[in-house]
Every structure is written in C-alpha cells, then in structure tokens.
Design a protein around this motif. Structure first.
Motif, PDB file in Angstrom:
ATOM      1  N   ILE A  12       9.058 -62.463  49.861  1.00 48.69           N
ATOM      2  CA  ILE A  12      10.585 -62.820  49.285  1.00 48.69           C
ATOM      3  C   ILE A  12      11.116 -61.821  48.123  1.00 48.69           C
ATOM      4  N   ILE A  13      12.425 -61.437  48.486  1.00 44.18           N
ATOM      5  CA  ILE A  13      13.045 -60.386  47.612  1.00 44.18           C
ATOM      6  C   ILE A  13      14.342 -60.741  47.239  1.00 44.18           C
ATOM      7  N   ALA A  14      14.652 -60.382  46.123  1.00 42.27           N
ATOM      8  CA  ALA A  14      16.036 -60.693  45.522  1.00 42.27           C
ATOM      9  C   ALA A  14      16.786 -59.357  45.460  1.00 42.27           C
ATOM     10  N   VAL A  15      17.658 -59.501  46.645  1.00 46.88           N
ATOM     11  CA  VAL A  15      18.300 -58.086  46.948  1.00 46.88           C
ATOM     12  C   VAL A  15      19.443 -57.904  45.710  1.00 46.88           C
ATOM     13  N   THR A  16      19.983 -59.129  45.428  1.00 45.96           N
ATOM     14  CA  THR A  16      20.780 -59.186  44.058  1.00 45.96           C
ATOM     15  C   THR A  16      20.797 -60.449  43.469  1.00 45.96           C
ATOM     16  N   VAL A  45       4.201 -64.709  49.777  1.00 43.97           N
ATOM     17  CA  VAL A  45       3.772 -66.114  49.870  1.00 43.97           C
ATOM     18  C   VAL A  45       2.953 -66.246  51.134  1.00 43.97           C
ATOM     19  N   PRO A  46       1.478 -66.437  51.054  1.00 48.67           N
ATOM     20  CA  PRO A  46       0.929 -66.603  52.225  1.00 48.67           C
ATOM     21  C   PRO A  46       1.000 -68.084  52.885  1.00 48.67           C
ATOM     22  N   PRO A  47       0.551 -68.629  54.147  1.00 45.13           N
ATOM     23  CA  PRO A  47       0.567 -69.765  54.395  1.00 45.13           C
ATOM     24  C   PRO A  47       0.034 -70.516  53.438  1.00 45.13           C
ATOM     25  N   SER A  48       0.259 -72.135  53.583  1.00 44.06           N
ATOM     26  CA  SER A  48      -0.426 -73.199  52.709  1.00 44.06           C
ATOM     27  C   SER A  48      -0.035 -73.049  51.357  1.00 44.06           C
ATOM     28  N   VAL A  49       0.973 -72.719  51.062  1.00 44.74           N
ATOM     29  CA  VAL A  49       1.748 -72.502  49.647  1.00 44.74           C
ATOM     30  C   VAL A  49       2.663 -73.048  49.726  1.00 44.74           C
ATOM     31  N   TRP A  50       2.896 -74.069  48.901  1.00 39.94           N
ATOM     32  CA  TRP A  50       4.213 -75.025  48.878  1.00 39.94           C
ATOM     33  C   TRP A  50       5.028 -74.160  47.898  1.00 39.94           C
ATOM     34  N   HIS A  51       6.466 -73.812  48.376  1.00 41.60           N
ATOM     35  CA  HIS A  51       7.359 -73.192  47.497  1.00 41.60           C
ATOM     36  C   HIS A  51       8.618 -73.713  47.371  1.00 41.60           C
ATOM     37  N   THR A  52       9.284 -73.327  46.195  1.00 36.00           N
ATOM     38  CA  THR A  52      10.546 -73.704  46.019  1.00 36.00           C
ATOM     39  C   THR A  52      11.363 -72.534  45.419  1.00 36.00           C
ATOM     40  N   MET A  53      12.850 -72.353  45.525  1.00 37.80           N
ATOM     41  CA  MET A  53      13.473 -71.393  45.062  1.00 37.80           C
ATOM     42  C   MET A  53      14.695 -71.882  44.546  1.00 37.80           C
ATOM     43  N   GLN A 103      18.887 -63.444  48.899  1.00 38.64           N
ATOM     44  CA  GLN A 103      17.366 -63.495  49.016  1.00 38.64           C
ATOM     45  C   GLN A 103      17.412 -62.956  50.492  1.00 38.64           C
ATOM     46  N   MET A 104      16.338 -61.949  50.765  1.00 29.90           N
ATOM     47  CA  MET A 104      15.968 -61.496  51.859  1.00 29.90           C
ATOM     48  C   MET A 104      14.473 -61.798  52.011  1.00 29.90           C
ATOM     49  N   VAL A 105      13.962 -62.101  53.183  1.00 31.42           N
ATOM     50  CA  VAL A 105      12.555 -62.717  53.503  1.00 31.42           C
ATOM     51  C   VAL A 105      12.128 -62.010  54.726  1.00 31.42           C
ATOM     52  N   LEU A 106      11.022 -61.201  54.710  1.00 35.43           N
ATOM     53  CA  LEU A 106      10.314 -60.772  55.550  1.00 35.43           C
ATOM     54  C   LEU A 106       9.295 -61.602  56.064  1.00 35.43           C
ATOM     55  N   ALA A 107       9.308 -62.008  57.363  1.00 37.35           N
ATOM     56  CA  ALA A 107       8.464 -63.023  57.928  1.00 37.35           C
ATOM     57  C   ALA A 107       7.471 -62.610  58.785  1.00 37.35           C
ATOM     58  N   SER A 108       6.211 -63.047  59.047  1.00 44.44           N
ATOM     59  CA  SER A 108       5.248 -62.703  59.844  1.00 44.44           C
ATOM     60  C   SER A 108       5.230 -63.357  61.415  1.00 44.44           C
ATOM     61  N   THR A 109       5.921 -64.240  61.583  1.00 43.58           N
ATOM     62  CA  THR A 109       6.343 -65.067  62.886  1.00 43.58           C
ATOM     63  C   THR A 109       7.933 -65.325  63.210  1.00 43.58           C
ATOM     64  N   LEU A 110       8.086 -65.489  64.336  1.00 47.22           N
ATOM     65  CA  LEU A 110       9.352 -66.119  64.467  1.00 47.22           C
ATOM     66  C   LEU A 110       9.496 -67.516  64.371  1.00 47.22           C
ATOM     67  N   TYR A 111      10.658 -67.655  64.124  1.00 49.65           N
ATOM     68  CA  TYR A 111      11.109 -69.258  63.479  1.00 49.65           C
ATOM     69  C   TYR A 111      10.479 -70.356  64.612  1.00 49.65           C
ATOM     70  N   SER A 112       9.926 -71.225  63.989  1.00 54.93           N
ATOM     71  CA  SER A 112       9.303 -72.464  64.897  1.00 54.93           C
ATOM     72  C   SER A 112       8.998 -73.405  63.806  1.00 54.93           C
ATOM     73  N   GLU A 113       9.926 -74.681  64.217  1.00 51.83           N
ATOM     74  CA  GLU A 113       9.870 -75.879  63.320  1.00 51.83           C
ATOM     75  C   GLU A 113       8.562 -76.434  63.149  1.00 51.83           C
ATOM     76  N   SER A 114       7.720 -76.261  64.126  1.00 49.15           N
ATOM     77  CA  SER A 114       6.396 -76.811  64.085  1.00 49.15           C
ATOM     78  C   SER A 114       5.465 -75.938  63.081  1.00 49.15           C
ATOM     79  N   ASP A 115       5.928 -74.990  62.428  1.00 46.73           N
ATOM     80  CA  ASP A 115       5.183 -74.168  61.500  1.00 46.73           C
ATOM     81  C   ASP A 115       5.382 -74.742  60.067  1.00 46.73           C
ATOM     82  N   TYR A 116       6.296 -75.435  59.974  1.00 50.23           N
ATOM     83  CA  TYR A 116       6.722 -75.939  58.512  1.00 50.23           C
ATOM     84  C   TYR A 116       6.108 -77.404  58.267  1.00 50.23           C
TER      85      TYR A 116
END
Length: 130
Positions: free
Chosen positions: A55-59, A87-95, A103-116
């Motif tokens: 997670i990156i705060a661009v501005t 932020v690895p898997p298994s970590v609950w997070h809020t922003m 906010q810009m996010v670099l993610a290791s997977t394509l979007y999948s609702e079942s991952d959430y």
C-alpha cells in the motif's frame, strides 16, 4: 515498510520506481488505486487468503491499522510517496484517508472475491488455526 528509491532533486522533481526485484517480495499482477474517500470513512476491513499487497500513499496521508491473527495490532502512517507498507495474506487491515489522499496498491493476485475474508470473526477463526 518498504523504502523505494528517490531519484531527482528539488529543482526538477522526483521519481520513485517499483520493480519486481528485491524491494517487492512478489510478482505484481494487479495495480489499483483509491481516491476521493471522505475522511470519516474506514475502508478495507478485510484480510486475504492468498493476496500479498504493498500500500502506497501517492498523495496525502493514509492511516493503516493491521491486525495479525495472534491479536498483534500495528498502526502505520503512510505520508511519503516513496514508502509502501507490505501487507501479507492473513492480516486484517483497515485504512483511513485525508480528503486528498490517493492510495495505490500493488497486489500479487488478480481480483477474486473468494480471496477476501470480510467477516472479522471468520478471519480470527481461519487464521488463528494456522
């Protein structure tokens, strides 16, 4: 926290680069960004089964609260565009965001609702067993 290189100077401006090298501990498969989030809104409120994120705060400023399955809570202030929070898997997070935050996010997977994992009690039940 990950520190990205800062290239440039005050008189010409700066650039920071994120490449799949030793700074990013995964192959980036998805990039997304959020903006225009009102300050009282809390986003996130989930964990992932598989997805790793930076997670990156661009501005602006983003307050990220993380919770490990063992109950350890950490609060991070992102307010520099050359810093990212891993932020690895298994970590609950809020922003929470300042009004002008992007906010810009670099993610290791394509979007999948079942991952959430969107229910906190389910998060605790799944990851406390790991």
């Amino acid at each position: 926290m990950i520190e990205f290189p800062v290239i440039g100077s005050l008189d010409i401006g700066f650039i920071s680069v994120a490449e799949n090298n030793n700074l990013i501990p995964f192959e980036v498969k998805r990039v997304f960004w959020t903006y225009g989030t009102p300050e009282p809104i809390v986003r996130g409120r989930h964990a992932h089964h598989e997805t790793k994120q930076i997670i990156i705060a661009v501005t602006g400023r983003i307050l990220v609260t993380t919770e490990q399955a063992n109950g350890e809570v950490n609060v991070f202030v992102l307010d520099k565009p050359n810093q990212g929070l891993y932020v690895p898997p298994s970590v609950w997070h809020t922003m929470q965001y300042t009004q002008a935050a992007v906010q810009m996010v670099l993610a290791s997977t394509l979007y999948s609702e079942s991952d959430y994992i969107r229910e906190y009690t389910k998060f605790k039940a799944i990851w406390s067993k790991a």
